[in-house]
Design a protein around this motif. Structure first.
Motif, short mmCIF file in Angstrom:
data_model
loop_
_atom_site.label_atom_id
_atom_site.label_comp_id
_atom_site.label_asym_id
_atom_site.label_seq_id
_atom_site.Cartn_x
_atom_site.Cartn_y
_atom_site.Cartn_z
N ARG A 167 0.78 -1.30 -0.01
CA ARG A 167 0.16 0.00 -0.04
C ARG A 167 0.68 1.12 -0.09
NH1 ARG A 167 -3.14 -2.84 -1.59
NH2 ARG A 167 -5.02 -3.40 -1.09
N VAL A 168 0.40 2.23 -0.61
CA VAL A 168 1.19 3.48 -0.88
C VAL A 168 0.47 4.48 0.22
CG1 VAL A 168 1.81 5.64 -2.17
CG2 VAL A 168 1.88 3.34 -2.96
N HIS A 169 1.24 5.27 1.12
CA HIS A 169 0.99 6.38 1.93
C HIS A 169 1.30 7.58 1.78
CE1 HIS A 169 -0.60 2.93 4.60
NE2 HIS A 169 0.63 2.22 4.37
N LYS A 170 0.47 8.57 1.97
CA LYS A 170 1.01 9.92 1.97
C LYS A 170 1.24 10.31 3.42
CE LYS A 170 -0.01 14.60 0.20
NZ LYS A 170 -0.99 15.21 -0.48
N ILE A 171 2.50 11.04 3.51
CA ILE A 171 2.96 11.56 4.92
C ILE A 171 3.51 12.93 4.75
CG2 ILE A 171 4.77 11.00 6.83
CD1 ILE A 171 4.73 7.89 5.91
N THR A 172 2.92 13.71 5.74
CA THR A 172 3.49 15.03 5.56
C THR A 172 4.90 15.11 6.15
OG1 THR A 172 2.50 15.27 7.86
CG2 THR A 172 1.10 16.03 6.00
N ASN A 173 5.69 16.30 6.00
CA ASN A 173 6.94 16.31 6.26
C ASN A 173 7.05 16.36 7.62
OD1 ASN A 173 5.94 18.73 6.74
ND2 ASN A 173 7.22 19.82 5.24
N ASP A 174 6.15 16.33 8.55
CA ASP A 174 6.33 16.26 9.93
C ASP A 174 6.13 14.78 10.41
OD1 ASP A 174 3.66 16.19 9.72
OD2 ASP A 174 3.22 17.93 11.16
N GLY A 175 5.72 14.08 9.38
CA GLY A 175 5.60 12.32 9.90
C GLY A 175 4.49 12.16 9.95
N GLN A 176 3.27 12.78 9.82
CA GLN A 176 1.70 12.58 9.81
C GLN A 176 1.08 11.78 8.73
OE1 GLN A 176 0.28 12.67 13.00
NE2 GLN A 176 2.41 13.32 13.62
N LYS A 177 0.67 10.56 8.95
CA LYS A 177 0.00 9.99 7.59
C LYS A 177 -1.57 10.85 7.27
CE LYS A 177 1.37 5.31 8.01
NZ LYS A 177 0.77 3.75 8.16
N GLN A 178 -1.51 10.84 6.18
CA GLN A 178 -2.86 11.65 5.50
C GLN A 178 -3.53 10.84 5.05
OE1 GLN A 178 -0.94 15.02 3.06
NE2 GLN A 178 -1.47 16.42 4.84
N GLU A 179 -3.26 10.00 4.01
CA GLU A 179 -4.20 9.08 3.08
C GLU A 179 -3.44 8.09 2.74
OE1 GLU A 179 -5.53 10.83 -0.32
OE2 GLU A 179 -4.22 12.56 -0.28
N THR A 180 -4.19 6.78 2.37
CA THR A 180 -3.66 5.77 1.78
C THR A 180 -4.26 5.33 0.34
OG1 THR A 180 -3.32 4.66 4.11
CG2 THR A 180 -3.55 3.20 2.03
N PHE A 181 -3.48 5.00 -0.33
CA PHE A 181 -4.04 4.94 -2.03
C PHE A 181 -4.07 3.43 -2.11
CE2 PHE A 181 -1.60 8.72 -1.40
CZ PHE A 181 -2.55 9.72 -2.25
N THR A 182 -5.30 2.89 -1.75
CA THR A 182 -5.40 1.66 -2.04
C THR A 182 -5.44 1.13 -3.37
OG1 THR A 182 -7.83 1.82 -1.69
CG2 THR A 182 -6.64 1.35 0.16
N ALA A 183 -5.79 2.04 -4.12
CA ALA A 183 -6.20 1.57 -5.78
C ALA A 183 -4.60 1.22 -6.27
CB ALA A 183 -6.57 2.65 -6.55
N ILE A 184 -3.36 1.56 -5.99
CA ILE A 184 -2.16 1.24 -6.16
C ILE A 184 -1.56 -0.13 -5.73
CG2 ILE A 184 0.22 1.96 -6.35
CD1 ILE A 184 -0.64 4.84 -5.91
N PRO A 185 -1.61 -1.14 -6.64
CA PRO A 185 -1.43 -2.52 -6.27
C PRO A 185 0.16 -2.71 -5.43
CG PRO A 185 -0.93 -2.34 -8.53
CD PRO A 185 -1.56 -1.24 -8.09
N ASN A 186 1.02 -1.77 -5.82
CA ASN A 186 2.08 -1.77 -5.36
C ASN A 186 2.86 -0.46 -5.57
OD1 ASN A 186 4.14 -1.92 -7.71
ND2 ASN A 186 3.09 -4.03 -7.86
#
Length: 335
Positions: A167-186
């Protein structure tokens, strides 16, 4: 009469001496330089509004993967996969020397934030910052098995691909997770352009997940089952390359690609571009560097230039392989 004859003889000898002194002497060294020059020009490539030539080949023991370049220093960061399929993070310095990046655990890939001059390391224990003195500092995702990293052009956010969730996750530059992109298989080949479109490779096929969309799209115009990845140049242009070193320009708006030309190298595993648009290609056993010239370094061959082919006066040319020997830099400079 004798005086006139002698005068004529002297004038004739002076004329011959002048002619000899004004004629350049063709030495073995100058012949070699001329031969090197002809070989260099005959192998020049012309496409993508550049003239390309193979400058050097740096041999490695294994396969270089996931190359990224620090545009300010010219350092090339990559993952070296050994014949035993063991991975290590490496740096190819401008001096030509290699450095091993030591991490706690398994180093898996690298990513360079060229705006803020930060090098990130993806490991099986999170994301680390790599410092100039060779030390590392934990950045985010402690305890997670991070395979790939991509950073936005402004450095405000990071995308990480974790294992085994794929899974691909988006993380802010202070280390906080924002969202997950479940549509991306890898997250293989994970790349982000300045418009925050995401690119990745699945089963050697390139896809784009456009900013604001939820479903990734196969990029039209690229071959299936042969892609190595996507790279965003310093001028924010998006390029792709397949395993046969065919270079493509990618149009994110239309999710399409256009073939530009080929470097005639087979078995490509990774590619990248430095700040001067020189092209680095990783193949088994070597990293090849193709210099990019805005103007032809061989104007005498200009008329024989063909898009995507070498300058040559011959009808047929052998394909360049990964064993091609680069032109000696000293001789080119003398020329």
């Amino acid at each position: 009469m004798c005086g006139n004859q002698m005068e004529k003889t002297i004038l004739l000898l002076l004329s011959i001496a002048t002619s000899i002194s004004s004629t350049p002497v063709m030495t073995r060294q100058s012949l070699q330089r001329q031969k090197t020059r002809e070989h260099f020009c005959a192998n020049l490539l012309n496409f993508n509004n550049f003239y390309y030539s193979l400058e050097e080949q740096k041999n490695v023991t294994g396969i270089p993967a996931d190359m990224s370049i620090h545009w300010k220093t010219g350092k090339i960061y990559f993952t070296l996969i050994s014949d035993e399929m063991k991975m290590s993070l490496q740096v190819l310095n401008p001096s030509g020397e290699f450095d091993l990046i030591k991490v706690a655990g398994l180093g898996q890939s690298t990513c360079v934030d060229n705006l803020n001059d930060i090098v990130y390391l993806a490991t099986d224990n999170g994301v680390y910052k790599y410092k100039d003195d060779g030390s590392i500092e934990l950045f985010t995702a402690l305890g997670e098995d991070v395979m790939y990293i991509a950073v936005t052009s402004d450095g405000s956010a990071m995308y990480i691909a974790t294992w085994p969730q794929n899974r691909v996750h988006k993380i802010t530059n202070d280390g906080q997770k924002q969202e997950t992109f479940t549509a991306i298989p890898n997250g293989h080949g994970l790349t982000v352009d300045p418009r925050n479109n995401m690119y990745f490779v699945a089963t050697k096929t390139s896809y784009i997940l456009k900013n604001g969309y939820t479903v990734p799209i196969k990029i039209k115009g690229l071959p299936s089952d042969k892609m190595t990845g996507v790279f965003v140049s310093r001028s924010d242009e998006v390029f792709a390359m397949d395993e046969n070193s065919n270079l493509y320009s990618v149009d994110p708006e239309n999710s399409s690609a256009k073939h530009l030309g080929t470097f005639s190298v087979s078995g490509v595993n990774s590619f990248a571009m430095d700040s001067a648009d020189n092209v680095l290609i990783g193949v088994k056993g070597a990293i090849l560097k193709f210099n990019a010239y805005e103007q032809s370094p061989c104007p005498e061959y200009e008329n024989s230039s063909k898009k995507g082919k070498r300058h040559s006066r011959k009808r047929k040319n052998k394909k360049r392989t990964t064993s091609t020997t680069p032109e000696p830099a000293e001789e080119e400079e003398e020329e």
